[in-house]
Write an enzyme that holds these catalytic residues in place. Structure first.
Site, short mmCIF file in Angstrom:
data_model
loop_
_atom_site.label_atom_id
_atom_site.label_comp_id
_atom_site.label_asym_id
_atom_site.label_seq_id
_atom_site.Cartn_x
_atom_site.Cartn_y
_atom_site.Cartn_z
N ASP A 308 -17.64 -18.58 113.49
CA ASP A 308 -18.38 -19.85 113.40
C ASP A 308 -19.46 -19.78 112.32
OD1 ASP A 308 -19.52 -17.84 115.07
OD2 ASP A 308 -21.07 -19.27 115.65
N GLU A 309 -19.87 -20.94 111.88
CA GLU A 309 -21.07 -21.13 111.06
C GLU A 309 -21.13 -20.29 109.78
OE1 GLU A 309 -24.50 -22.66 113.96
OE2 GLU A 309 -24.16 -20.52 114.17
N ALA A 310 -20.00 -20.11 109.09
CA ALA A 310 -20.06 -19.48 107.77
C ALA A 310 -20.55 -20.55 106.79
CB ALA A 310 -18.68 -18.97 107.36
#
Lengths: 541, 539
Positions: A308-310
């Site tokens: 998540d959240e790259a």
């Protein structure tokens, strides 16, 4: 109306509520609580003996009661004692289950406290024992003879804990497993590592662990991990380890020799780290870490790779990444992340040769491709589930509202962070899918992120909200038929039970309302009842 | 000579003092002296020099500061052991205090020299508590820095408290005593004990025990005169005052649950929440009130203030009874506002003239509760800060309990599982400082954080209270410190306070996560984004 009342009168205050109960009118006193007997024609293997010991402790609730004497190979008749007759089809020790019927059980208790349990394996046995423990309150069992046939609706019923933001000791994790068991929850998703720390002792890159740990012994060894998996398995809980990449890896790059593989990108106060997916060294380190994970968590079913959240801005910081992309025909950062994910999976499946299926986080923004056997853990809003409805994957639901149990009490910086999800919000939630949803729902998890959680706040953030989720995932149809005060009664009993076993849970109401559930929690909250009234009104008109 | 002395030139170590609340004036040297002896505390006196209540205080700190195997009795007597703290106490008055009215009653002077001779000068045992707490914080790491050291200290406000609520959930005597222990560590000095409310009346009455028994939550869930006396004593010995509170004429449903008393109380409310309001027109109401006040007086004889609350009296509730209107006409009472004043006057008459109690009365006030006051009454403000002008014309003492951000129960949902306000973070409390609107005639005597009990019991008690109460404790002791101190230094001190409280077994809420604990400069550079922007601009 009268029909509904009768239906409810017949229901025991069990949580989660069994699928099917039929019962009589007699009450039997358990006058010799200490003399619980477990009888079987089979020889119990060690893991089942340990499960029986666990429930022996819970049921007798008295340290002086001796477990040694309680396992019998003949069926002795002792008046006033619980006498279990247990038959299990498969004695094998399981570390997970893949279908709901593996946790199914049948339970019969007669007026003489003969308790017959039939289950497919020790996971079903654990659920049956828990039901017996809930029925045997105040040293008596009511509504005998009773016959219960039970099976969960969803196979995946869990919580997530986070040991990266605040370290949680092994002892606390075991206590958490104990808490899950008395709620018939069966998954502990363990978010082990993150930007803030990597508290898992690695074999080749132990500096990652040592540089980021919060204090001298604030990390988990292989032995700790195996102890936890074993402890969980005996109690019919599966462990799902998570090592989040390519983002959330600030902790990987603290030592000088590994600085190059992590791009640090931050706002002023929050430090983020992201792996550089273009470097060979990144994959060397990743391979070694994944090999460690596979060794340490050999017996688990799934591995959670986060994902998540790259952030694009983070990748943009390094010009060499752009160059690499041009040379390799990677047209955008989205493809770059897909490239990373593919390489990661290749390492996992082909180099390490792990059979474990992979779980990834998905919300509205995480639109990466997923293979058919990947499992999607949904952390977006319920209303945005539409965005992934075309995917034919298996899904675990952790809807941002209301299944985030960490929100509403400020973030790590003392600033406000979203709002607290009340227990009633969790109660109102049901696994629901949009029209034309192609996937399969395995179940759900409530998430306790660790920024502002440690052993002091752990159980009161988890419970009783997770007890409500447990009820929903075991038997979601129940609340359609149940009056709200009846639910409140079950919840209230669950609170008392958890307090009895020393879990410092949050009270769901004050003591006055606990005594006046009908007044404080009037029936109008039941959705089914509203529909029922609407139906009556429409009919009358 | 086994004394281990270090001379330090390092600036970082020079700023090592991490006390909370921060003392007013510190003069320090540069030496660090190790406390070699495990039983590190020696009171330079003989036991018989002190009255029992001071001995109990000394024992309390002896327990906090030394390992279990150290014997309190052996901590007395003159010593020249260089590896122990040798405490010389000069106490002006041996009178046992149950409350203080001026800040200098809690002032102290603490001198520590390079030989670990500790000189404490105080006016009374309350000042001694504060001095010993500072000494405990200074020495907790097994060494004392910055010697020779002189601290002269005095709080800015004389009322620094929390509110606990034993009506919504019963709180055991043991938990209340633990709560007092936690206050002592924070140099807080007041427990405002909201004992009764609509939901229950857990105080055993002599003439009307039916009120207690018909509303208690379990067999023994109520307080006897022994319990209250014990709590008041326990608190006094540790420099904490108890302010007992029972709320009327609103919040009194619990009074009318027995048949014989049903008529003095009117039940009203929504379908789920039930309220009770007393009927102020019945003589019987005052008979019951008088008896309760007498019990109250007996049970809390030694306290300095009582809190009669008087908040949230529902006017629609009085509408229910036509006789009330008739009574008002006959007695020239024009409106419900005057009716409530009438009740308050008669209540006060009972307290002052009939019972002849001397304690001044505190009343809860916000915009809606704007009843007249006598000059000795104390305003307990629970409204929004921007509504303080509504009481600004009253020349009374005022205790600030601004709804935002001091309500520490908010944000977890209410008793019915529905949303209730928002959670007030420790940083929001940090940003709050006692202040009055311009031209206000009020005199601030202090502040309080209320932990209302609807969704609080022993499981959640300490982590709702702390660390936010530690933040307010510092503000009320020394509000100026945050004007000059770097935010990161404050957070560092707060984290040390967290460790201190965790070490003493209080399950407090963590300030932040493990990474930011180690990197306070990075995570807490400045207080707010706005200030951050300003700083960048000036740079």
């Amino acid at each position: 109306m009268i029909f509904i009342q009768l239906l409810l009168l017949a229901v025991n205050a069990i949580m989660p509520i069994p699928i099917s109960i039929s019962q009589g009118y007699q009450t039997a006193r358990i006058s010799r609580i200490c003399e619980v007997k477990f009888f079987s024609t089979q020889e119990f293997p060690d893991h089942i003996v340990k499960l029986l010991l666990h429930y022996h402790e819970l049921i007798t609730y008295d340290e002086d009661c001796d477990f040694e004497e309680s396992i019998q190979n003949t069926n002795i008749k002792i008046e006033g004692a619980l006498k279990f007759e247990i038959s299990i089809k498969n004695q094998e020790q399981l570390y997970w289950v893949t279908s709901t019927n593996e946790e199914a059980y049948e339970l019969q208790i007669d007026e003489n406290l003969n308790v017959k349990i039939q289950a497919n394996n020790h996971w079903g046995l654990a659920r049956a024992l828990d039901t017996v423990n809930q029925l045997a309150i105040n040293n008596e069992i009511q509504n005998l003879p009773i016959y219960i046939s039970d099976e969960p609706q969803y196979v995946h019923r869990g919580i997530m804990i986070d040991t990266a933001r605040n370290f949680l000791p092994v002892k606390l994790i075991k206590r958490t497993i104990d808490a899950l068991v008395i709620n018939k929850l069966n998954v502990l998703h363990w978010h082990i590592t993150d930007d803030e720390s990597f508290p898992l002792l690695l074999s080749k890159y132990s500096q990652i662990t040592n540089n980021s740990k919060f204090w001298k012994d604030g990390f988990f060894t292989k032995q700790d991990v195996q102890e936890i998996i074993e402890y969980a398995s005996i109690r019919a809980v599966q462990i799902i380890p998570e090592v989040d990449t390519p983002a959330h890896v600030h902790s990987w790059g603290i030592s000088p020799d590994l600085q190059s593989i992590v791009i640090t990108c931050d706002t002023n106060i929050k430090q983020y780290g992201q792996l550089d997916p273009t470097l060979d060294q990144t994959y060397e380190v990743l391979t070694s870490i994944l090999q460690d994970i596979d060794d340490m968590f050999h017996k688990v079913q799934f591995i959670h790779f986060g994902g998540d959240e790259a952030s694009i801005q983070c990748f943009e910081q390094k010009p060499s990444i752009k160059e690499f992309m041009t040379q390799n025909g990677i047209s955008n950062y989205f493809d770059l992340q897909a490239y990373y994910r593919k390489k990661q999976k290749d390492i996992w499946k082909n180099q390490i040769k792990s059979q474990k299926k992979i779980i990834y986080w998905y919300n509205k923004k995480d639109q990466l491709p997923a293979d058919q056997d990947d499992i999607i853990q949904w952390w977006g809003l319920s209303s945005q589930l539409n965005e992934v409805k075309g995917r034919s994957n298996q899904f675990i639901l952790s809807d941002y509202h209301p299944l985030y149990l960490d929100t509403g009490v400020g973030n790590a910086f003392g600033d406000r962070y979203d709002k607290y999800q009340g227990w009633k919000d969790v109660y109102k939630w049901n696994p629901s899918i949009p029209h034309n949803f192609q996937g399969t729902i395995l179940g759900g998890e409530s998430l306790l992120w660790g920024e502002t959680n440690n052993q002091n706040t752990h159980f009161q953030k988890l419970f009783l909200r997770s007890s409500i989720l447990a009820d929903t995932l075991w038997n979601p149809d129940q609340k359609q038929d149940e009056l709200f005060p009846k639910f409140a009664k079950r919840l209230s009993d669950m609170e008392d039970r958890m307090n009895k076993y020393d879990f410092p849970v949050s009270p769901f109401t004050h003591s006055y309302c606990k005594r006046q559930l009908d007044l404080c929690f009037p029936e109008s909250y039941s959705t089914k009842l509203k529909l029922f009234f609407m139906f009556v009104i429409v009919y009358l008109i | 000579m086994n004394l281990f002395v270090l001379f330090l030139f390092c600036v970082i170590f020079h700023n090592v003092i991490s006390l909370m609340p921060m003392p007013k004036a510190i003069q320090k040297g540069e030496q660090v002296v190790k406390i070699e002896n495990k039983c590190s505390l020696r009171y330079q006196a003989t036991e018989d020099q002190y009255p029992d209540f001071i001995l109990e205080l000394l024992e309390h700190f002896h327990t906090l500061m030394t390992p279990k195997q150290c014997n309190f009795k052996q901590s007395f007597g003159f010593s020249n052991d260089l590896g122990v703290m040798k405490v010389f106490m000069q106490i002006e008055s041996f009178e046992q205090l149950y409350g203080v009215e001026t800040t200098n009653q809690e002032s102290y002077r603490l001198d520590i020299d390079n030989e670990l001779n500790v000189y404490i000068q105080v006016n009374n045992h309350w000042g001694l508590v504060r001095a010993l707490n500072t000494l405990n914080q200074l020495s907790e790491k097994g060494e004392i820095h910055d010697l020779p050291l002189t601290i002269e200290d005095e709080p800015t406000y004389s009322y620094r408290g929390i509110l606990i609520d034993s009506a919504r959930h019963f709180l055991s005597v043991q938990l209340i005593e633990r709560t007092i222990d936690s206050l002592v560590m924070n140099s807080m000095n007041t427990v405002h004990w909201h004992i009764t409310d609509d939901e229950s009346f857990p105080l055993l009455l002599t003439e009307y025990p039916g009120i207690t028994h018909s509303t208690k939550y379990s067999e023994n869930s109520y307080y006897t005169i022994n319990d209250t006396t014990r709590i008041v004593e326990y608190a006094s010995k540790r420099g904490v005052q108890i302010i007992p509170s029972f709320d009327s004429p609103g919040h009194s449903m619990s009074w009318g649950m027995t048949k014989e008393l049903a008529d003095i109380m009117m039940m009203c409310g929504s379908t789920i929440k039930q309220y009770g309001v007393l009927d102020p027109t019945l003589e019987k109401t005052y008979q019951v009130l008088e008896s309760i006040l007498k019990d109250f007086y007996q049970m809390f004889k030694k306290v300095k203030f009582v809190n009669f609350a008087g908040d949230e009296v529902s006017k629609t509730c009085w509408d229910q009874r036509p006789e009330i209107k008739v009574f008002m006409q006959n007695n020239n009472i024009n409106d419900y506002f005057e009716l409530q004043s009438y009740y308050r006057r008669r209540q006060k008459q009972l307290w002052k003239d009939v019972i002849k109690a001397e304690q001044d009365i505190i009343y809860l006030y916000r915009k809606e509760d704007n009843l007249p006051l006598d000059k000795e009454d104390i305003i307990h403000w629970w409204g929004d800060t921007d509504q303080l002008p509504f009481v600004a014309d009253k020349p009374n003492r005022i205790i600030l309990m601004d709804y935002f951000p001091l309500f520490i129960d908010a944000g977890f949902g209410n008793a019915f599982g529905n949303p209730y306000s928002v959670y007030h973070t420790w940083k929001e409390i940090y940003k709050w400082t006692p202040s009055l609107p311009e031209g206000s005639l009020n005199t601030i005597i202090g502040g309080e954080v209320p932990l209302w009990g609807e969704t609080n019991n022993q499981n959640t008690h300490f982590n709702k209270l702390y660390m936010r109460t530690s933040v307010i404790a510092e503000t009320l002791w020394n509000p100026k410190v945050k004007e000059t101190e770097k935010f990161a230094s404050f957070v560092k001190r707060l984290i040390q306070m967290e460790d201190r409280m965790t070490k003493q077994g209080f399950p407090v809420t963590p300030v932040t996560h493990g990474y930011c604990r180690k990197n306070t400069e990075l995570c807490f550079p400045v207080l707010s984004e706005e200030e951050q922007k300003e700083q960048i601009q000036t740079e």
